[in-house]
Design an enzyme around this catalytic site. Structure first.
Site, PDB file in Angstrom:
ATOM      1  N   ARG B 672       1.682 -13.122  -6.055  1.00  0.00           N
ATOM      2  CA  ARG B 672       1.508 -14.565  -6.185  1.00  0.00           C
ATOM      3  C   ARG B 672       0.219 -14.961  -5.460  1.00  0.00           C
ATOM      4  NH1 ARG B 672       4.117 -18.263  -2.255  1.00  0.00           N
ATOM      5  NH2 ARG B 672       3.988 -20.398  -3.024  1.00  0.00           N
ATOM      6  N   GLY B 745      -1.981  -8.351  -0.577  1.00  0.00           N
ATOM      7  CA  GLY B 745      -3.280  -8.598   0.058  1.00  0.00           C
ATOM      8  C   GLY B 745      -4.427  -8.518  -0.921  1.00  0.00           C
ATOM      9  N   GLY B 747      -7.799  -8.709   0.522  1.00  0.00           N
ATOM     10  CA  GLY B 747      -8.992  -8.558   1.352  1.00  0.00           C
ATOM     11  C   GLY B 747      -9.852  -7.358   0.996  1.00  0.00           C
ATOM     12  N   GLU B 748      -9.225  -6.292   0.573  1.00  0.00           N
ATOM     13  CA  GLU B 748      -9.982  -5.052   0.392  1.00  0.00           C
ATOM     14  C   GLU B 748     -10.061  -4.588  -1.056  1.00  0.00           C
ATOM     15  OE1 GLU B 748      -9.070  -2.375   4.123  1.00  0.00           O
ATOM     16  OE2 GLU B 748      -7.254  -3.386   3.472  1.00  0.00           O
TER      17      GLU B 748
END
Lengths: 168, 781
Positions: B672, B745, B747-748
């Protein structure tokens, strides 16, 4: 300094008159002081950032007599009698400049460290008439490094302001 | 109360970054912007050899300079304790404790002066005489010590060797990646101030509680007597996950001069002082049937690391039993490259193992997608090679080997929309227009190449705490001692709190960046939104619960006797889910009860499945089919990380070797997506990092001295605006049931796969298979 050995030999100082964001300042500065350090450490204007101190990243971009410069490569003494505009001078009444607004709306920033320099550079770029196309914006914003990689959003923000300016 | 009912007015694509305004105004205060009364400035002197020891240090001239307050070296620094043991974030070796040198750039002195200019000038007057040893500097140096299975997570299933022997098609390759330097734009800075025996530091960090622990241990303080502040951090990318010697030195300097001290690293110091992405070498073999079914993967990855704490000066460290060194005192960050290999594809036989080589280099640090990015580069490049070998479309090859269940454990994923990543990406990119013949697509003098890669990213969640307060004026304050390194944590947490509390976003303030707030994990491992978001969610639910408890027998309340399931929160008001007229505002409730505010603490914790997956994977590794049965009997679900697909168009000038990235489509299953605008920025940023890794970034070390030869932002190339094309970011998939907020996540993951997709595009354009990053002009001539 090379032949020092005496405590008194730390570096001579000069008096410098600067107009910063419309206000006059007479500063007595160590000759080695860059414009960036003078702004940050003597005038408490920490909006201009030090990213490299070598003129390579653009985080310290300010306007001197209306032209963008990397303030870490300029000695404060070189700016005697000149007019400096920093990020703090862009919205003195707290109302965001259109470029600042567009950066927020298009998320043209992440960590925010390069942002004041990006914004100052963008303001100058628009004044220089260098925002005619995405390609041109990219090229003339390439002196401002963004390690977070917000470039496409920075281009979008500048493109939008340029379009508004053109419509006026 | 259900989430479906807590209508996400607080969510959606349009919410601007709440910290955007201070950032565009230049009003966000980073550690380097902190000035305290009486503050002095520190400058560092670094070793100019990579191995050996200090014979003599002459500090007299520096100490004699105007404004210099003190010069600290190993001769007068006093004893510092080593930080507490930490497997993921090993504390740095205590600085300035002896004369030994184990890398070029190691600190040998710190000067404190009244001004920055005085400190910097004095630092140049320190004279150091060294006894120089021959350093070990490259991965292939025969003198380098190599450790097998250094992290104890080597994995296997089936019998890769036997399967290789009889396979119809086999491809193999050796892949290398260069060391990279994080180079967040904000030079890491510590401002340290002592009040008696308590210490306050403003620090550039992604991991404030770890900094607190290391400082407390270094100076023999209780953790509560150390406060770390980091409300704004000028980028991290992993450099701020560990604690670094300069932070300890700033605190030491402040104690010595009994004044606040600011220590700001110079850009060159950023190349040795806050970690780097290590160089890696991988040997990879993939075997398949003629019709594209993978039968075996054999993957060996080697990464480099510093000599660590007990650095001997003449010889590499003795080959201690790995387990012993791991348990005793981890002194370098684990950097596995093959950890994701066993989870990527449905392949019956897999062997994945890691090695670590110790060199006379500065300490390493996780850098955005550490190991994942490198491992993916090899696997996705070699799969591309296999697709040509088989004459099969690279997407079809990946779909043919799609891992419907987590392949190492055989357990179901909590969610997975990788198939959609491929199909949606192919559609948006126009993959169907690709002529698979190498060199067949041209645009004028440019050779055009289309390349793609798939991504399976790991899941990570750590324990996290938060605190939520609702005030009588109807505003809320939510906090946790996390950091926002530009990822959007301030904004997303504000939204998640507003969602549960039923408040407009501008009525909620989220505070972070202070270790006096509830404890949060690092901003790393793509795990903070899951951990902190879940904690914020749980804490706000508990706050609503508390409010309902307050009115549970309140005759004046229309909510009397309501349970949380009976109500929805909307516009600062709690109301019956089936009759919105029956409700009241937080202000009314608090006012009637004579309360100015109501506060609760809460937390979130990873499910047992989190650790179970690693354990399960290793059990299968050790016990084979029996292990698989055992793990299967747990009926657990594997919490899934993100999935993705990358599609890149490259252009190569065949005469000049110039490589340009023309466009990129990045499709990701991120669960989500709480704030699409900010999540998109994360993916864009990761993609730009991937472009850097693919075609620019390389920290060059002088092979004789070990000095970083390109330690400036003009010499170390990172992408600038003109290098970055339009990036089309698409999210697919839906809420992941593994956590209460449904997120994964981001971020990466955006970085992962970009290098392989570019390399594959380069092959498609030119027929040159580049297995070594970065892909610079010389490799294309």
């Amino acid at each position: 300094m090379r032949d020092s050995g005496k405590r008194a030999e730390g570096g001579r100082s000069s008096t410098v008159s600067l107009t910063v964001n419309g206000s006059g300042h007479d500063l007595t500065l160590d000759n080695r002081t860059t414009l960036l350090d003078a702004l940050r450490e003597h005038l408490a204007l920490t909006g201009s950032k030090k990213g490299c101190d070598q003129g390579a990243c653009g985080a310290c971009t300010v306007l001197v007599d209306g032209r963008r410069v990397v303030s870490c490569l300029m000695l404060a003494a070189q700016c005697d009698g000149r007019e400096v505009t920093t990020i703090e001078g862009l919205s003195p009444d707290g109302v965001l400049h259109p470029v600042q607004e567009a950066f927020v709306r298009h998320d043209g920033l992440q960590c925010g460290y390069c942002t004041p320099g990006q914004v100052m550079s963008a303001v100058a770029l628009l004044a220089e008439g260098r925002a005619g196309s995405d390609q041109e914006i990219r090229e003339f914003m390439s002196g401002n490094v963004c390690r977070c990689g917000a470039y496409p959003n920075i281009v979008a923000a500048i493109r939008e302001v340029a379009a508004c300016d053109a419509a006026v | 109360m259900t989430m479906a009912e807590a209508v996400p007015a607080a969510l959606g694509p349009g919410v601007d970054r709440v910290d955007g305004r201070p950032k565009v105004l230049g009003a966000a205060h980073y550690p380097s912007d902190v000035t305290l009364p009486g503050m002095a400035h520190a400058a560092l002197v670094r070793s100019t050899i990579a191995a050996g020891s200090i014979v003599r240090l002459d500090t007299a001239r520096a100490a004699d300079m105007l404004g210099v307050l003190t010069v600290i070296t190993h001769e007068n620094a006093g004893r510092l304790q080593k930080g507490k043991r930490n497997l993921f974030f090993p504390p740095p070796a205590a600085p300035l404790q002896d004369a030994r040198i184990s890398y070029h750039g190691q600190y040998v002195a710190v000067i404190v002066a009244e001004t920055r200019q005085q400190a910097a000038a004095a630092a140049r007057l320190i004279e150091v005489t060294y006894d120089r040893d021959e350093p070990v500097l490259t991965l292939d140096d025969a003198a380098a010590s190599s450790q097998s299975n250094p992290y104890f997570i080597d994995m296997k299933r089936g019998d890769a060797k036997a399967a290789m022997a009889t396979a119809e098609v086999t491809v193999e390759g050796t892949f290398t990646t260069s060391p990279e330097t994080h180079n967040p734009l904000g030079p890491f800075t510590t401002v340290a101030q002592w009040h008696g025996d308590t210490l306050t530091v403003y620090d550039s960090t992604q991991n404030p509680f770890h900094v607190r622990a290391v400082l407390a241990a270094s100076f023999g303080l209780a953790e509560d007597d150390v406060r770390v502040l980091s409300p704004y951090v000028g980028g991290g990318f992993g450099a701020g996950l560990r604690s670094w010697p300069h932070t300890i030195l700033a605190a030491l300097a402040a104690r010595v001069v009994a004044r606040p001290v600011q220590l700001s690293l110079t850009r060159p110091e950023m190349f040795t002082g806050v970690g780097h992405r290590p160089s890696t070498m991988q040997r990879l073999t993939i075997a398949a049937t003629r019709d594209g079914k993978l039968v075996a993967i054999d993957h060996e990855g080697t990464s480099t690391a510093s000599m660590g704490h007990e650095a001997p000066t003449r010889k590499p460290p003795t080959r201690k039993a790995p387990l012993q060194s791991l348990l005793k005192a981890p002194d370098e960050q684990p950097y596995p490259i093959t950890a994701g290999t066993a989870a990527a594809y449905a392949c019956p036989n897999v062997a994945a193992r890691d090695k670590r080589v110790r060199l006379n280099i500065a300490p390493i640090a996780h850098m955005r997608a550490p190991g994942e990015a490198e491992g993916n580069f090899a696997i996705e490049s070699l799969l591309d090679e296999l697709s040509y070998e088989l004459g099969m479309d690279p997407i079809d090859l990946r779909l043919r080997n799609y891992a419907e269940v987590q392949p190492q454990t055989g357990l179901p994923w909590s969610s997975k929309a990788l198939r959609e990543c491929y199909t949606v990406g192919a559609e948006r990119f126009g993959w169907a227009q690709r002529d698979p013949t190498v060199g067949a697509m041209r645009d004028g003098r440019w050779l055009v190449g289309y390349g793609m890669a798939g991504v399976t990213f790991n899941h990570y969640q750590a324990k996290c705490h938060a605190r939520a307060t609702v005030h009588r004026d109807g505003t809320a304050h939510v906090c946790s001692g996390a950091t926002d390194i530009g990822t959007g944590t301030y904004t997303v947490m504000t939204q998640l709190a507003a969602e549960v509390l039923g408040l407009p976003v501008d009525r909620v303030e989220f505070e972070l960046g202070d270790t006096r707030l509830p404890q949060a994990p690092q901003a790393g491992g793509s795990g903070l939104t899951t951990a902190l978001g879940s904690a914020v969610h749980n804490t706000c639910v508990a706050l609503v619960q508390r409010v309902l408890t307050l009115v549970s027998d309140d005759a004046d309340s229309p909510l009397r006797g309501c349970t949380i399931e009976d109500v929805v929160a909307h516009q600062g008001r709690l109301q019956h889910a089936d009759d919105e007229s029956r409700g009241e505002t937080y202000s009314e409730i608090l006012g009637r009860h004579g309360l100015s505010e109501l506060t609760v603490d809460g937390d979130s914790a990873p499910s047992r499945a989190e650790a179970g997956v690693i354990v399960g994977s290793l059990v299968v590794s050790r016990l084979g089919r029996f292990g698989r049965k055992l793990v299967g009997a747990s009926h657990a679900t594997v919490p899934a990380g993100g999935f993705g697909a990358r599609f890149v168009e490259v252009r190569v000038d065949p005469e000049l070797g110039v490589l340009r990235i023309a466009r990129i489509v990045s499709v990701n299953d991120a669960g989500r997506v709480v704030n699409e605008k900010l999540a998109r920025s994360q993916i864009i940023g990761g993609t730009v990092g991937g472009i850097g890794m693919a075609i620019f970034e390389e920290t060059v070390r002088d092979p004789d001295s070990g000095r970083v030869a390109n330690a400036t932002l003009s010499d170390y190339l990172i992408p600038v605006n003109a290098d970055v094309p339009d990036i089309d970011v698409v999210f697919v998939g839906g809420p992941d049931p593994a956590n209460p907020i449904g997120v994964k996540g981001v971020g990466e993951i955006g970085l992962v796969g970009v290098a392989a997709a570019i390399a594959n595009g380069v092959y498609h354009a030119t027929g040159r298979r580049i297995r070594s990053l970065p892909i610079t002009i010389d490799k294309l001539l």
